[in-house]
Design a protein around this motif. Structure first.
Motif, PDB file in Angstrom:
ATOM      1  N   ALA A  41      50.271  -3.837   1.767  1.00 30.90           N
ATOM      2  CA  ALA A  41      51.587  -3.798   2.407  1.00 30.90           C
ATOM      3  C   ALA A  41      52.612  -3.101   1.531  1.00 30.90           C
ATOM      4  CB  ALA A  41      52.052  -5.224   2.726  1.00 30.90           C
ATOM      5  N   TYR A  42      52.352  -3.047   0.221  1.00 28.99           N
ATOM      6  CA  TYR A  42      53.328  -2.427  -0.690  1.00 28.99           C
ATOM      7  C   TYR A  42      53.463  -0.921  -0.441  1.00 28.99           C
ATOM      8  CZ  TYR A  42      55.888  -1.219  -4.926  1.00 28.99           C
ATOM      9  OH  TYR A  42      56.834  -0.745  -5.806  1.00 28.99           O
ATOM     10  N   PRO A  43      52.364  -0.148  -0.460  1.00 24.25           N
ATOM     11  CA  PRO A  43      52.522   1.285  -0.168  1.00 24.25           C
ATOM     12  C   PRO A  43      53.043   1.551   1.243  1.00 24.25           C
ATOM     13  CG  PRO A  43      50.200   0.695  -0.284  1.00 24.25           C
ATOM     14  CD  PRO A  43      50.969  -0.466  -0.814  1.00 24.25           C
ATOM     15  N   VAL A  44      52.691   0.675   2.188  1.00 26.64           N
ATOM     16  CA  VAL A  44      53.242   0.831   3.544  1.00 26.64           C
ATOM     17  C   VAL A  44      54.759   0.688   3.483  1.00 26.64           C
ATOM     18  CG1 VAL A  44      53.335  -0.145   5.867  1.00 26.64           C
ATOM     19  CG2 VAL A  44      51.148   0.027   4.682  1.00 26.64           C
ATOM     20  N   GLY A  45      55.228  -0.288   2.713  1.00 23.80           N
ATOM     21  CA  GLY A  45      56.670  -0.479   2.542  1.00 23.80           C
ATOM     22  C   GLY A  45      57.325   0.703   1.849  1.00 23.80           C
ATOM     23  N   LEU A  46      56.616   1.295   0.879  1.00 21.93           N
ATOM     24  CA  LEU A  46      57.152   2.474   0.188  1.00 21.93           C
ATOM     25  C   LEU A  46      57.459   3.590   1.182  1.00 21.93           C
ATOM     26  CD1 LEU A  46      54.855   2.762  -2.986  1.00 21.93           C
ATOM     27  CD2 LEU A  46      57.263   2.087  -2.926  1.00 21.93           C
ATOM     28  N   VAL A  47      56.520   3.823   2.096  1.00 25.37           N
ATOM     29  CA  VAL A  47      56.709   4.877   3.104  1.00 25.37           C
ATOM     30  C   VAL A  47      57.814   4.492   4.070  1.00 25.37           C
ATOM     31  CG1 VAL A  47      55.638   6.171   4.969  1.00 25.37           C
ATOM     32  CG2 VAL A  47      54.326   5.648   2.900  1.00 25.37           C
ATOM     33  N   TRP A  48      57.807   3.223   4.527  1.00 24.11           N
ATOM     34  CA  TRP A  48      58.785   2.816   5.520  1.00 24.11           C
ATOM     35  C   TRP A  48      60.190   2.699   4.933  1.00 24.11           C
ATOM     36  CZ3 TRP A  48      54.449   2.821   8.376  1.00 24.11           C
ATOM     37  CH2 TRP A  48      54.620   2.960   9.758  1.00 24.11           C
ATOM     38  N   GLY A  49      60.303   2.754   3.622  1.00 19.80           N
ATOM     39  CA  GLY A  49      61.620   2.812   3.002  1.00 19.80           C
ATOM     40  C   GLY A  49      62.327   4.128   3.292  1.00 19.80           C
ATOM     41  N   LEU A  50      61.558   5.099   3.796  1.00 17.20           N
ATOM     42  CA  LEU A  50      62.113   6.412   4.145  1.00 17.20           C
ATOM     43  C   LEU A  50      62.435   6.524   5.634  1.00 17.20           C
ATOM     44  CD1 LEU A  50      59.636   8.564   2.024  1.00 17.20           C
ATOM     45  CD2 LEU A  50      62.020   8.064   1.472  1.00 17.20           C
ATOM     46  N   LEU A  51      62.256   5.431   6.360  1.00 18.12           N
ATOM     47  CA  LEU A  51      62.595   5.425   7.784  1.00 18.12           C
ATOM     48  C   LEU A  51      64.059   5.832   7.979  1.00 18.12           C
ATOM     49  CD1 LEU A  51      61.646   4.484  10.695  1.00 18.12           C
ATOM     50  CD2 LEU A  51      62.753   2.318  10.157  1.00 18.12           C
ATOM     51  N   PRO A  52      64.340   6.786   8.876  1.00 14.33           N
ATOM     52  CA  PRO A  52      65.734   7.220   9.084  1.00 14.33           C
ATOM     53  C   PRO A  52      66.642   6.053   9.425  1.00 14.33           C
ATOM     54  CG  PRO A  52      64.214   8.701  10.199  1.00 14.33           C
ATOM     55  CD  PRO A  52      63.394   7.537   9.719  1.00 14.33           C
ATOM     56  N   CYS A  53      67.612   5.805   8.571  1.00 12.70           N
ATOM     57  CA  CYS A  53      68.537   4.691   8.767  1.00 12.70           C
ATOM     58  C   CYS A  53      69.908   5.092   8.240  1.00 12.70           C
ATOM     59  CB  CYS A  53      68.030   3.439   8.055  1.00 12.70           C
ATOM     60  SG  CYS A  53      69.169   2.039   8.152  1.00 12.70           S
ATOM     61  N   GLY A  54      70.872   5.162   9.127  1.00 13.55           N
ATOM     62  CA  GLY A  54      72.211   5.580   8.732  1.00 13.55           C
ATOM     63  C   GLY A  54      72.831   4.691   7.676  1.00 13.55           C
ATOM     64  N   LEU A  55      72.556   3.388   7.735  1.00 18.09           N
ATOM     65  CA  LEU A  55      73.132   2.476   6.748  1.00 18.09           C
ATOM     66  C   LEU A  55      72.517   2.687   5.366  1.00 18.09           C
ATOM     67  CD1 LEU A  55      73.542  -0.794   8.824  1.00 18.09           C
ATOM     68  CD2 LEU A  55      75.332   0.711   7.965  1.00 18.09           C
ATOM     69  N   VAL A  56      71.240   3.040   5.315  1.00 19.57           N
ATOM     70  CA  VAL A  56      70.617   3.370   4.031  1.00 19.57           C
ATOM     71  C   VAL A  56      71.256   4.633   3.467  1.00 19.57           C
ATOM     72  CG1 VAL A  56      68.492   4.070   2.875  1.00 19.57           C
ATOM     73  CG2 VAL A  56      68.436   2.249   4.577  1.00 19.57           C
ATOM     74  N   TYR A  57      71.502   5.611   4.343  1.00 23.03           N
ATOM     75  CA  TYR A  57      72.109   6.861   3.885  1.00 23.03           C
ATOM     76  C   TYR A  57      73.519   6.632   3.348  1.00 23.03           C
ATOM     77  CZ  TYR A  57      68.259   8.907   6.548  1.00 23.03           C
ATOM     78  OH  TYR A  57      67.016   9.232   7.042  1.00 23.03           O
ATOM     79  N   THR A  58      74.273   5.773   4.020  1.00 25.07           N
ATOM     80  CA  THR A  58      75.623   5.507   3.538  1.00 25.07           C
ATOM     81  C   THR A  58      75.587   4.695   2.242  1.00 25.07           C
ATOM     82  OG1 THR A  58      75.720   3.635   5.079  1.00 25.07           O
ATOM     83  CG2 THR A  58      76.808   5.663   5.754  1.00 25.07           C
ATOM     84  N   ALA A  59      74.598   3.812   2.121  1.00 24.73           N
ATOM     85  CA  ALA A  59      74.431   3.087   0.861  1.00 24.73           C
ATOM     86  C   ALA A  59      74.092   4.065  -0.263  1.00 24.73           C
ATOM     87  CB  ALA A  59      73.335   2.031   0.992  1.00 24.73           C
ATOM     88  N   LEU A  60      73.290   5.071   0.053  1.00 22.10           N
ATOM     89  CA  LEU A  60      72.984   6.110  -0.933  1.00 22.10           C
ATOM     90  C   LEU A  60      74.237   6.887  -1.320  1.00 22.10           C
ATOM     91  CD1 LEU A  60      69.563   7.592   0.261  1.00 22.10           C
ATOM     92  CD2 LEU A  60      70.060   6.616  -1.986  1.00 22.10           C
TER      93      LEU A  60
END
Length: 213
Positions: free
Chosen positions: A125-144
């Motif tokens: 589940a860890y590498p799956v989570g690594l990939v899904w951390g790149l899921l397009p998310c506007g709130l993640v982008y604004t946090a960045l």
């Protein structure tokens, strides 16, 4: 720095409604909830690791900025918080438009997770989570964007980790509690309070930046 970490964690915490809508469906589709809290936690640790790495990269890329740029960076951080506040106040649904722009890249990245599916061991589940951390998310982008205002690899990475930790309560919620939490967060009154809190943070950043000038 402590105030910035708390702000990032709060942004992650109040982003719960958006997180449940974006990543919550993913965890259900992958059957992560049915495999227990341990597997779900490992998945989320992978997701948060990606956030931290992205923050580290963006901070390292901006480390060359002079110390005198700090007030300007603080003002930019305030702008980011105002944008998120507008989303929660239903004034400008810009986040969904931002997510659509990143969809072509996500379609190329998503197949990377398939090599670990279906899950045969919780650690997968860890590498799956690594990939899904790149899921397009506007709130993640604004946090960045908020993390970028630190212009430092360690600080920016720490802010994104704090943001990710803030999203954990919602992402670990299961069953009826998850539905209740999502319903509560979608109430107009709740969104208004969240938007107001973010605007207060933005004002604090502006005042802080003005004192540095």
């Amino acid at each position: 720095m402590t105030a910035d970490l708390l702000s990032a964690a709060l942004i992650g915490l109040i982003s719960a409604g958006h997180c449940l809508g974006m990543c919550g469906g993913v965890t259900l589709a992958l059957g992560l909830h049915s495999r227990g809290v341990g597997t779900l936690l490992i998945y989320n640790l992978g997701r948060i690791s990606t956030y931290g790495f992205l923050g580290l990269l963006i901070g390292a890329g901006l480390h060359w900025l002079p110390p005198g740029a700090t007030p300007v960076l603080r003002l930019l951080a305030a702008v980011v918080l105002v944008l998120i506040a507008l989303y929660y106040l239903n004034i400008k649904p810009w986040i969904t438009q931002l997510e659509k722009l990143a969809l072509p890249l996500w379609r190329r990245l998503q197949p990377l997770a398939r090599r670990w599916l279906p899950l045969r061991h919780p650690l997968q589940a860890y590498p799956v989570g690594l990939v899904w951390g790149l899921l397009p998310c506007g709130l993640v982008y604004t946090a960045l964007g908020y993390a970028a205002t630190q212009a430092d690899a360690v600080r920016s990475g720490a802010l994104m980790l704090a943001f990710g930790v803030g999203t954990l309560p919602a992402m670990l919620a299961t069953g009826a509690f998850s539905q209740q939490l999502n319903g509560w967060l979608r109430r107009p009154a709740t969104r208004a309070v969240i938007g107001a809190l973010l605007l207060l943070f933005a004002v604090w950043l502006i005042v802080n930046a003005s004192r540095m000038l």
